[in-house]
Enzyme design. Structure first.
Site, PDB file in Angstrom:
ATOM      1  N   ARG A 117       0.815  -1.240   0.000  1.00  0.00           N
ATOM      2  CA  ARG A 117       0.000   0.000   0.000  1.00  0.00           C
ATOM      3  C   ARG A 117       0.837   1.273   0.000  1.00  0.00           C
ATOM      4  O   ARG A 117       0.367   2.332   0.387  1.00  0.00           O
ATOM      5  CB  ARG A 117      -0.984   0.017   1.172  1.00  0.00           C
ATOM      6  CG  ARG A 117      -1.942  -1.152   1.120  1.00  0.00           C
ATOM      7  CD  ARG A 117      -3.030  -1.043   2.147  1.00  0.00           C
ATOM      8  NE  ARG A 117      -3.864  -2.235   2.078  1.00  0.00           N
ATOM      9  CZ  ARG A 117      -3.578  -3.376   2.687  1.00  0.00           C
ATOM     10  NH1 ARG A 117      -2.479  -3.475   3.425  1.00  0.00           N
ATOM     11  NH2 ARG A 117      -4.362  -4.410   2.554  1.00  0.00           N
ATOM     12  N   LYS A 139       2.269  11.092 -11.687  1.00  0.00           N
ATOM     13  CA  LYS A 139       1.454  10.162 -12.465  1.00  0.00           C
ATOM     14  C   LYS A 139       2.266   8.904 -12.678  1.00  0.00           C
ATOM     15  O   LYS A 139       3.379   8.964 -13.214  1.00  0.00           O
ATOM     16  CB  LYS A 139       1.081  10.755 -13.822  1.00  0.00           C
ATOM     17  CG  LYS A 139      -0.087  11.710 -13.765  1.00  0.00           C
ATOM     18  CD  LYS A 139      -0.551  12.060 -15.178  1.00  0.00           C
ATOM     19  CE  LYS A 139      -1.684  13.054 -15.155  1.00  0.00           C
ATOM     20  NZ  LYS A 139      -2.055  13.502 -16.525  1.00  0.00           N
ATOM     21  N   GLU A 181       8.261  18.337 -25.384  1.00  0.00           N
ATOM     22  CA  GLU A 181       7.585  18.621 -24.109  1.00  0.00           C
ATOM     23  C   GLU A 181       8.118  19.922 -23.502  1.00  0.00           C
ATOM     24  O   GLU A 181       7.380  20.651 -22.836  1.00  0.00           O
ATOM     25  CB  GLU A 181       7.762  17.459 -23.124  1.00  0.00           C
ATOM     26  CG  GLU A 181       7.266  16.098 -23.634  1.00  0.00           C
ATOM     27  CD  GLU A 181       5.740  15.937 -23.631  1.00  0.00           C
ATOM     28  OE1 GLU A 181       5.024  16.855 -23.187  1.00  0.00           O
ATOM     29  OE2 GLU A 181       5.273  14.870 -24.104  1.00  0.00           O
ATOM     30  N   LYS A 223       5.913  22.916 -14.603  1.00  0.00           N
ATOM     31  CA  LYS A 223       5.104  21.728 -14.276  1.00  0.00           C
ATOM     32  C   LYS A 223       4.776  21.703 -12.788  1.00  0.00           C
ATOM     33  O   LYS A 223       3.655  21.381 -12.396  1.00  0.00           O
ATOM     34  CB  LYS A 223       5.811  20.437 -14.706  1.00  0.00           C
ATOM     35  CG  LYS A 223       4.958  19.228 -14.355  1.00  0.00           C
ATOM     36  CD  LYS A 223       5.142  18.019 -15.219  1.00  0.00           C
ATOM     37  CE  LYS A 223       4.077  16.971 -14.847  1.00  0.00           C
ATOM     38  NZ  LYS A 223       4.195  15.728 -15.582  1.00  0.00           N
ATOM     39  N   GLU A 233      -5.514  16.412 -11.499  1.00  0.00           N
ATOM     40  CA  GLU A 233      -6.087  16.789 -12.793  1.00  0.00           C
ATOM     41  C   GLU A 233      -7.599  16.982 -12.751  1.00  0.00           C
ATOM     42  O   GLU A 233      -8.348  16.427 -13.559  1.00  0.00           O
ATOM     43  CB  GLU A 233      -5.690  15.756 -13.871  1.00  0.00           C
ATOM     44  CG  GLU A 233      -5.802  16.347 -15.269  1.00  0.00           C
ATOM     45  CD  GLU A 233      -5.131  15.529 -16.361  1.00  0.00           C
ATOM     46  OE1 GLU A 233      -3.970  15.102 -16.157  1.00  0.00           O
ATOM     47  OE2 GLU A 233      -5.739  15.340 -17.397  1.00  0.00           O
ATOM     48  N   ARG A 237      -4.423  21.001 -14.665  1.00  0.00           N
ATOM     49  CA  ARG A 237      -3.345  20.083 -15.058  1.00  0.00           C
ATOM     50  C   ARG A 237      -3.519  19.572 -16.494  1.00  0.00           C
ATOM     51  O   ARG A 237      -2.553  19.232 -17.161  1.00  0.00           O
ATOM     52  CB  ARG A 237      -3.246  18.909 -14.070  1.00  0.00           C
ATOM     53  CG  ARG A 237      -2.075  18.002 -14.376  1.00  0.00           C
ATOM     54  CD  ARG A 237      -1.712  17.078 -13.240  1.00  0.00           C
ATOM     55  NE  ARG A 237      -0.609  16.221 -13.638  1.00  0.00           N
ATOM     56  CZ  ARG A 237       0.128  15.497 -12.816  1.00  0.00           C
ATOM     57  NH1 ARG A 237      -0.111  15.523 -11.524  1.00  0.00           N
ATOM     58  NH2 ARG A 237       1.109  14.751 -13.268  1.00  0.00           N
ATOM     59  N   ASN A 241      -1.508  18.731 -21.449  1.00  0.00           N
ATOM     60  CA  ASN A 241      -1.744  17.817 -22.558  1.00  0.00           C
ATOM     61  C   ASN A 241      -1.863  18.523 -23.900  1.00  0.00           C
ATOM     62  O   ASN A 241      -2.416  17.963 -24.848  1.00  0.00           O
ATOM     63  CB  ASN A 241      -3.007  16.986 -22.278  1.00  0.00           C
ATOM     64  CG  ASN A 241      -2.820  16.084 -21.069  1.00  0.00           C
ATOM     65  OD1 ASN A 241      -1.764  15.491 -20.895  1.00  0.00           O
ATOM     66  ND2 ASN A 241      -3.833  16.005 -20.225  1.00  0.00           N
ATOM     67  N   HIS A 244      -1.581  16.617 -27.153  1.00  0.00           N
ATOM     68  CA  HIS A 244      -1.610  15.184 -26.845  1.00  0.00           C
ATOM     69  C   HIS A 244      -2.823  14.469 -27.451  1.00  0.00           C
ATOM     70  O   HIS A 244      -2.727  13.296 -27.792  1.00  0.00           O
ATOM     71  CB  HIS A 244      -1.562  14.960 -25.327  1.00  0.00           C
ATOM     72  CG  HIS A 244      -0.197  15.175 -24.743  1.00  0.00           C
ATOM     73  ND1 HIS A 244       0.503  16.355 -24.869  1.00  0.00           N
ATOM     74  CD2 HIS A 244       0.618  14.341 -24.042  1.00  0.00           C
ATOM     75  CE1 HIS A 244       1.671  16.244 -24.254  1.00  0.00           C
ATOM     76  NE2 HIS A 244       1.767  15.033 -23.746  1.00  0.00           N
ATOM     77  N   HIS A 248      -2.041  11.537 -29.616  1.00  0.00           N
ATOM     78  CA  HIS A 248      -2.468  10.154 -29.330  1.00  0.00           C
ATOM     79  C   HIS A 248      -3.117   9.525 -30.556  1.00  0.00           C
ATOM     80  O   HIS A 248      -2.950   8.329 -30.811  1.00  0.00           O
ATOM     81  CB  HIS A 248      -3.462  10.126 -28.162  1.00  0.00           C
ATOM     82  CG  HIS A 248      -2.796  10.245 -26.831  1.00  0.00           C
ATOM     83  ND1 HIS A 248      -3.423  10.766 -25.720  1.00  0.00           N
ATOM     84  CD2 HIS A 248      -1.546   9.925 -26.426  1.00  0.00           C
ATOM     85  CE1 HIS A 248      -2.577  10.767 -24.700  1.00  0.00           C
ATOM     86  NE2 HIS A 248      -1.439  10.261 -25.103  1.00  0.00           N
ATOM     87  N   HIS A 261       6.518   9.347 -28.759  1.00  0.00           N
ATOM     88  CA  HIS A 261       5.454  10.157 -28.151  1.00  0.00           C
ATOM     89  C   HIS A 261       5.704  11.660 -28.387  1.00  0.00           C
ATOM     90  O   HIS A 261       4.810  12.388 -28.820  1.00  0.00           O
ATOM     91  CB  HIS A 261       5.390   9.832 -26.659  1.00  0.00           C
ATOM     92  CG  HIS A 261       4.460  10.684 -25.879  1.00  0.00           C
ATOM     93  ND1 HIS A 261       3.096  10.591 -25.999  1.00  0.00           N
ATOM     94  CD2 HIS A 261       4.693  11.663 -24.966  1.00  0.00           C
ATOM     95  CE1 HIS A 261       2.529  11.481 -25.204  1.00  0.00           C
ATOM     96  NE2 HIS A 261       3.476  12.141 -24.556  1.00  0.00           N
TER      97      HIS A 261
END
Ligand code: NAD
Ligand code: GLY
Length: 359
Positions: A117, A139, A181, A223, A233, A237, A241, A244, A248, A261
């Site tokens: 945990r 993330k 980025e 960031k 998010e 946040r 993206n 993105h 994607h 990416h």
């Protein structure tokens, strides 16, 4: 060395940026227990594992070398981390160290979030993308056969060591993907940084450490500010993206193989800028500025030829689509992005048509 703080109350942590950072005195204060597990991959291990082990010789340290590649970013691979932790009876005071790019960082972070945990974890990002993006903000996760990064957790590291020395071995194409980025931060929230990037692209491509350190620090500062306001998010946040959703779609259409990416994000940011012009928010000259900066970073500015209807379908499965309504990050100005589902759909159609024919 520059030190930045990610301000998240009790879960705040430092990001160290500089050269020669793989030092015991820097990392030891962030390791509360005796047990340490370094996790890396078989490309990075021959380059940096010995140095990392030497830095951690004062602890009871084990290492795990995983296979390299996004295709190994799975629950099965994370299970191999659990196996070592359990076989070695590593307790809740264990610290996991992610030594590698975003793939290693995301998996090790997820293992740290879930083993007993939650155990401690430190990021040593070795790609530019990981230094400016994936190692910061918590993330973590893995891919599922039905979707990329679909299984995961928000889980913050205790420290991030971004050592410019580790970038010297980075393949140039990976460096350029990271630059996408970096440019993203300028476009979404930092017009001054955008100016700086326009003046320093040759130094960045030449991997000059001073220029890289400035770019990493400024990117992480931006960031950290966003994550500090919106860790999970709920809103702001999502600005991170930019490009993105278009990106994607490119990655999915090309099977996550031929485009990195960052390359897909670069073309996606140009598409987002173009669409912002279609909405009357950016001028043609500003879109051209975006295009020129991406070209200066030797990044792609156009998607492969994909029919507009197909592109739209691919965009619709993006996880930022809320309740069936596509949300996009667009530019109100250079250095000021917005997330919105309220846009004129015809502007998207015109954008997809423009890039399908230009492709
Ligand atoms: P990566 O981890 O696959 O690294 C790219 C390649 O470079 C790999 O082959 C790796 O072994 C190699 N490499 C790494 N460091 C090296 C070095 N110093 N010298 C030589 N080779 C080196 O890819 P990446 O671009 O770092 O990360 C992409 C991943 O990050 C994706 O899975 C993406 O989903 C994730 N990501 C996560 C976040 C987040 O917020 N958590 C943000 C952006 C991207
Ligand atoms: N890479 C986007 C984020 O961290 O939110």
């Amino acid at each position: 060395m520059r030190t930045l703080n990610v301000d998240l109350g009790a879960r705040s942590y430092p990001i160290y940026i500089g050269t020669g950072l793989l030092r015991a005195d820097l990392i030891a204060p962030h390791i509360p227990g005796r047990h340490v597990l370094i996790v890396t991959n078989d490309s990075i291990a021959p380059l940096y594992l010995e140095r990392a082990q030497a830095m951690l010789s004062g602890f009871d340290t084990a290492s795990l070398v995983l296979p390299d590649g996004e295709r190994h970013k799975t629950l099965e691979t994370v299970s191999r981390i659990y196996d070592v932790l359990l076989q070695r009876r590593m307790d809740r005071q264990t610290t996991l160290i992610a030594l590698g790019g975003g793939v290693i960082g995301d998996m090790v972070g997820f293992a740290a979030a879930t083993y007993q945990r939650g155990v401690h974890f430190i990021q040593i990002p070795t790609t530019l993308l990981a230094q400016v993006d994936s190692s910061v903000g918590g993330k973590t996760g893995v891919n599922h056969p039905l979707g990329k990064n679909m299984i995961g957790a928000f889980y913050q590291p205790r420290a991030v060591l971004a050592d410019m020395d580790t970038l010297t071995t980075l393949p140039p194409r990976e460096l350029r993907a990271g630059l996408a980025e970096v440019i993203k931060y300028g476009l979404i929230m930092d017009a001054e940084f955008l100016d700086w990037l326009e003046g320093h692209m040759p130094q960045l491509l030449a991997m000059e450490h001073d220029a890289l350190a400035v770019a990493v620090e400024r990117s992480c500062r931006n960031k950290a500010a966003v994550v500090g306001c919106d860790e999970r998010e709920a809103g702001e946040r999502a600005l991170l993206n930019l490009g993105h959703t278009f990106g994607h779609a490119i990655e999915t259409a090309t099977g996550y193989e031929s485009w990195l990416h960052g390359e897909a994000v670069a073309a996606g940011m140009h598409m987002a800028a173009y669409m912002s012009q279609e909405l009357g928010w950016l001028s043609a000259a500003e879109v051209e500025r975006v295009r020129q900066l991406l070209l200066a970073a030797e990044l792609p500015v156009r998607p492969p030829a994909i029919a507009p209807e197909r592109f739209r379908e691919l965009m619709a499965v993006d996880k930022k689509a809320l309740a069936g309504r596509l949300r996009l990050v667009l530019l109100k100005a250079l250095g000021r992005a917005v997330v919105t589902a309220e846009f004129d759909d015809a502007a998207l159609t015109r954008t997809l048509q423009h890039f399908a024919s230009a492709g």
